[in-house]
Design a protein around this motif. Structure first.
Motif, PDB file in Angstrom:
ATOM      1  N   SER A  52      24.505  33.202  67.959  1.00 43.70           N
ATOM      2  CA  SER A  52      23.548  32.745  68.456  1.00 43.70           C
ATOM      3  C   SER A  52      23.142  33.567  69.251  1.00 43.70           C
ATOM      4  O   SER A  52      23.013  34.906  68.739  1.00 43.70           O
ATOM      5  CB  SER A  52      23.887  32.536  69.612  1.00 43.70           C
ATOM      6  OG  SER A  52      24.981  31.056  69.167  1.00 43.70           O
ATOM      7  N   ASP A  53      20.916  33.443  68.525  1.00 44.86           N
ATOM      8  CA  ASP A  53      20.660  34.743  69.347  1.00 44.86           C
ATOM      9  C   ASP A  53      19.185  34.036  69.334  1.00 44.86           C
ATOM     10  O   ASP A  53      18.334  34.509  68.368  1.00 44.86           O
ATOM     11  CB  ASP A  53      20.814  35.452  68.459  1.00 44.86           C
ATOM     12  CG  ASP A  53      19.224  37.043  68.891  1.00 44.86           C
ATOM     13  OD1 ASP A  53      19.579  37.167  69.726  1.00 44.86           O
ATOM     14  OD2 ASP A  53      19.136  37.172  67.536  1.00 44.86           O
ATOM     15  N   GLY A  54      19.173  33.212  70.350  1.00 44.48           N
ATOM     16  CA  GLY A  54      17.896  32.543  71.130  1.00 44.48           C
ATOM     17  C   GLY A  54      18.500  31.596  71.695  1.00 44.48           C
ATOM     18  O   GLY A  54      19.154  31.486  72.156  1.00 44.48           O
ATOM     19  N   LEU A  55      16.684  30.390  72.055  1.00 42.48           N
ATOM     20  CA  LEU A  55      17.144  29.885  72.625  1.00 42.48           C
ATOM     21  C   LEU A  55      17.892  28.608  72.573  1.00 42.48           C
ATOM     22  O   LEU A  55      17.547  27.749  71.832  1.00 42.48           O
ATOM     23  CB  LEU A  55      15.592  29.012  72.816  1.00 42.48           C
ATOM     24  CG  LEU A  55      15.014  28.098  74.215  1.00 42.48           C
ATOM     25  CD1 LEU A  55      15.731  28.529  75.501  1.00 42.48           C
ATOM     26  CD2 LEU A  55      13.780  27.867  73.868  1.00 42.48           C
ATOM     27  N   HIS A  56      18.330  27.348  73.114  1.00 41.27           N
ATOM     28  CA  HIS A  56      19.616  26.622  73.088  1.00 41.27           C
ATOM     29  C   HIS A  56      18.503  25.355  73.340  1.00 41.27           C
ATOM     30  O   HIS A  56      18.529  25.521  74.500  1.00 41.27           O
ATOM     31  CB  HIS A  56      20.985  26.834  73.545  1.00 41.27           C
ATOM     32  CG  HIS A  56      21.975  25.363  73.326  1.00 41.27           C
ATOM     33  ND1 HIS A  56      21.277  24.243  74.309  1.00 41.27           N
ATOM     34  CD2 HIS A  56      22.881  25.460  72.376  1.00 41.27           C
ATOM     35  CE1 HIS A  56      22.536  23.881  73.555  1.00 41.27           C
ATOM     36  NE2 HIS A  56      23.421  24.302  72.540  1.00 41.27           N
ATOM     37  N   HIS A  57      17.536  25.118  72.838  1.00 39.11           N
ATOM     38  CA  HIS A  57      16.785  23.899  73.662  1.00 39.11           C
ATOM     39  C   HIS A  57      17.522  22.854  74.314  1.00 39.11           C
ATOM     40  O   HIS A  57      16.099  22.847  75.347  1.00 39.11           O
ATOM     41  CB  HIS A  57      16.086  23.231  71.960  1.00 39.11           C
ATOM     42  CG  HIS A  57      15.041  24.115  71.180  1.00 39.11           C
ATOM     43  ND1 HIS A  57      13.864  24.814  72.157  1.00 39.11           N
ATOM     44  CD2 HIS A  57      15.662  24.801  70.453  1.00 39.11           C
ATOM     45  CE1 HIS A  57      13.537  25.396  71.452  1.00 39.11           C
ATOM     46  NE2 HIS A  57      14.252  25.757  69.965  1.00 39.11           N
ATOM     47  N   ALA A  58      18.844  22.189  74.217  1.00 37.34           N
ATOM     48  CA  ALA A  58      18.879  21.422  74.022  1.00 37.34           C
ATOM     49  C   ALA A  58      19.527  21.505  76.079  1.00 37.34           C
ATOM     50  O   ALA A  58      19.168  20.861  76.867  1.00 37.34           O
ATOM     51  CB  ALA A  58      20.161  20.921  73.920  1.00 37.34           C
ATOM     52  N   LEU A  59      20.108  22.833  76.123  1.00 35.88           N
ATOM     53  CA  LEU A  59      20.877  23.780  77.979  1.00 35.88           C
ATOM     54  C   LEU A  59      19.452  24.337  77.835  1.00 35.88           C
ATOM     55  O   LEU A  59      19.944  24.071  79.419  1.00 35.88           O
ATOM     56  CB  LEU A  59      21.259  24.292  77.064  1.00 35.88           C
ATOM     57  CG  LEU A  59      23.299  24.087  76.552  1.00 35.88           C
ATOM     58  CD1 LEU A  59      24.138  24.947  76.288  1.00 35.88           C
ATOM     59  CD2 LEU A  59      22.914  22.472  77.716  1.00 35.88           C
ATOM     60  N   ALA A  60      17.956  24.628  77.595  1.00 37.10           N
ATOM     61  CA  ALA A  60      17.187  25.388  78.237  1.00 37.10           C
ATOM     62  C   ALA A  60      17.287  26.165  78.479  1.00 37.10           C
ATOM     63  O   ALA A  60      17.152  27.065  79.645  1.00 37.10           O
ATOM     64  CB  ALA A  60      16.240  24.512  79.065  1.00 37.10           C
ATOM     65  N   GLY A 109      22.515  36.318  82.947  1.00 39.25           N
ATOM     66  CA  GLY A 109      20.665  36.714  84.063  1.00 39.25           C
ATOM     67  C   GLY A 109      20.081  36.020  83.317  1.00 39.25           C
ATOM     68  O   GLY A 109      20.123  34.663  83.190  1.00 39.25           O
ATOM     69  N   ILE A 110      18.184  36.018  84.102  1.00 35.24           N
ATOM     70  CA  ILE A 110      17.779  35.586  83.334  1.00 35.24           C
ATOM     71  C   ILE A 110      16.358  36.636  82.363  1.00 35.24           C
ATOM     72  O   ILE A 110      16.676  38.270  82.876  1.00 35.24           O
ATOM     73  CB  ILE A 110      16.235  35.450  84.632  1.00 35.24           C
ATOM     74  CG1 ILE A 110      17.169  34.869  85.797  1.00 35.24           C
ATOM     75  CG2 ILE A 110      15.093  34.075  84.645  1.00 35.24           C
ATOM     76  CD1 ILE A 110      17.261  33.383  85.349  1.00 35.24           C
ATOM     77  N   GLU A 111      15.793  36.235  81.601  1.00 34.51           N
ATOM     78  CA  GLU A 111      14.857  36.617  80.421  1.00 34.51           C
ATOM     79  C   GLU A 111      13.651  36.087  80.627  1.00 34.51           C
ATOM     80  O   GLU A 111      13.312  34.551  80.524  1.00 34.51           O
ATOM     81  CB  GLU A 111      15.862  36.704  78.874  1.00 34.51           C
ATOM     82  CG  GLU A 111      14.911  37.372  78.008  1.00 34.51           C
ATOM     83  CD  GLU A 111      15.910  37.338  76.903  1.00 34.51           C
ATOM     84  OE1 GLU A 111      15.311  37.267  75.472  1.00 34.51           O
ATOM     85  OE2 GLU A 111      17.007  38.098  76.958  1.00 34.51           O
ATOM     86  N   GLN A 112      12.478  36.776  80.387  1.00 33.28           N
ATOM     87  CA  GLN A 112      11.368  36.654  80.689  1.00 33.28           C
ATOM     88  C   GLN A 112      11.115  36.409  78.865  1.00 33.28           C
ATOM     89  O   GLN A 112      11.015  37.137  78.659  1.00 33.28           O
ATOM     90  CB  GLN A 112      10.358  37.480  81.721  1.00 33.28           C
ATOM     91  CG  GLN A 112      10.143  37.592  83.102  1.00 33.28           C
ATOM     92  CD  GLN A 112       9.889  36.227  83.148  1.00 33.28           C
ATOM     93  OE1 GLN A 112       9.667  35.137  82.700  1.00 33.28           O
ATOM     94  NE2 GLN A 112      10.127  35.669  84.762  1.00 33.28           N
ATOM     95  N   THR A 113      10.390  35.014  78.583  1.00 28.23           N
ATOM     96  CA  THR A 113       9.319  34.655  76.881  1.00 28.23           C
ATOM     97  C   THR A 113       8.185  34.184  77.742  1.00 28.23           C
ATOM     98  O   THR A 113       7.523  34.252  78.287  1.00 28.23           O
ATOM     99  CB  THR A 113      10.754  34.366  76.982  1.00 28.23           C
ATOM    100  OG1 THR A 113      10.497  32.446  76.696  1.00 28.23           O
ATOM    101  CG2 THR A 113      12.145  34.211  76.423  1.00 28.23           C
ATOM    102  N   ILE A 114       7.568  34.058  76.240  1.00 31.05           N
ATOM    103  CA  ILE A 114       6.165  33.676  76.092  1.00 31.05           C
ATOM    104  C   ILE A 114       6.442  32.261  76.412  1.00 31.05           C
ATOM    105  O   ILE A 114       5.498  31.347  76.804  1.00 31.05           O
ATOM    106  CB  ILE A 114       5.308  33.724  74.827  1.00 31.05           C
ATOM    107  CG1 ILE A 114       6.029  33.330  73.467  1.00 31.05           C
ATOM    108  CG2 ILE A 114       5.111  35.431  74.548  1.00 31.05           C
ATOM    109  CD1 ILE A 114       5.401  33.334  72.613  1.00 31.05           C
ATOM    110  N   ARG A 115       7.632  31.719  76.375  1.00 29.62           N
ATOM    111  CA  ARG A 115       7.566  30.329  76.716  1.00 29.62           C
ATOM    112  C   ARG A 115       7.860  29.576  78.413  1.00 29.62           C
ATOM    113  O   ARG A 115       8.321  28.812  78.406  1.00 29.62           O
ATOM    114  CB  ARG A 115       8.504  29.915  76.066  1.00 29.62           C
ATOM    115  CG  ARG A 115       7.734  29.543  74.776  1.00 29.62           C
ATOM    116  CD  ARG A 115       9.616  29.082  73.402  1.00 29.62           C
ATOM    117  NE  ARG A 115       9.997  30.195  73.434  1.00 29.62           N
ATOM    118  CZ  ARG A 115      10.840  30.229  72.423  1.00 29.62           C
ATOM    119  NH1 ARG A 115      11.044  29.522  71.736  1.00 29.62           N
ATOM    120  NH2 ARG A 115      11.779  31.637  71.882  1.00 29.62           N
ATOM    121  N   GLY A 116       8.147  30.829  78.830  1.00 27.11           N
ATOM    122  CA  GLY A 116       8.437  30.702  80.417  1.00 27.11           C
ATOM    123  C   GLY A 116       9.923  31.737  80.684  1.00 27.11           C
ATOM    124  O   GLY A 116      10.756  32.459  79.993  1.00 27.11           O
ATOM    125  N   ALA A 117      10.599  31.802  81.845  1.00 27.61           N
ATOM    126  CA  ALA A 117      12.008  32.040  82.242  1.00 27.61           C
ATOM    127  C   ALA A 117      13.506  31.390  82.007  1.00 27.61           C
ATOM    128  O   ALA A 117      13.033  30.217  81.821  1.00 27.61           O
ATOM    129  CB  ALA A 117      11.391  33.249  84.053  1.00 27.61           C
TER     130      ALA A 117
END
Length: 179
Positions: A52-60, A109-117
């Motif tokens: 896994s390496d990124g956004l899990h869309h179902a769980l945000a 933790g929290i990660e900032q992306t261009i789609r939000g935190a």
């Protein structure tokens, strides 16, 4: 190796897993039975746990796998006492599981992306102890109606840090009526 925020992992991944179980039971009367079971299992990490390496869309959430996870090995011991005849029946089964390389996912933790935190989670393995019991109870009111209750309790602990494992529902209760 990491180039331009991309990871290159060269690894020959082969898992040979072994599983077996054995048990013994004693009929101590026509209505009562005692039993003991032992389970030994090995499980290869799931592809999502490793890569896994990124956004899990179902769980945000953002999930990061660990390509270096080893196979999970567990030994589980279950004791059982069961009353299986009559209008009132039950089954009580306490158990203990010892796990090596038990795969868990934990918030980091929290990660900032261009789609939000987004909160980010990482997979890792720990040595763990899981203990609990299952209790099933039923009562036959008449030939057509049965009340059924089930209780499951589980506690998981990281053996190294003595801290609880997360995302394990500790208590589950179920009740229903069968017609």
């Amino acid at each position: 190796r990491e180039i331009a925020n991309q990871k290159l992992v060269k690894r020959n991944i082969v898992f040979n897993n072994l599983s077996f179980n054995g048990g013994i039971k004693f009929n101590i009367s026509p209505s009562y039975e005692l039993g003991f079971n032992f389970y030994y299992t090995q499980r290869a990490p799931d592809i999502s746990e490793m890569f896994s390496d990124g956004l899990h869309h179902a769980l945000a959430t953002i999930e990061y796998g660990n390509p270096f996870l080893s196979q999970e090995t567990t030994q589980k011991m279950v004791f059982k006492i069961e009353k299986k005849k009559g209008a009132f029946q039950y089954n009580f089964s306490p158990y203990l599981t010892l796990a090596q390389n038990y795969v868990i996912i934990e918030p980091e933790g929290i990660e900032q992306t261009i789609r939000g935190a987004f909160p980010y989670w990482e997979y890792r393995s720990v040595d763990a102890t899981l203990k609990g019991f299952d209790f099933d109870l039923s009562y036959l009111i008449n030939d057509d109606i049965r009340l059924v209750h089930s209780t499951s309790w589980i506690e998981g602990v990281n053996s190294s840090t003595k801290t609880p494992l997360i995302n394990i529902p500790p208590l589950t209760l179920r009740n229903h009526i069968q017609f």
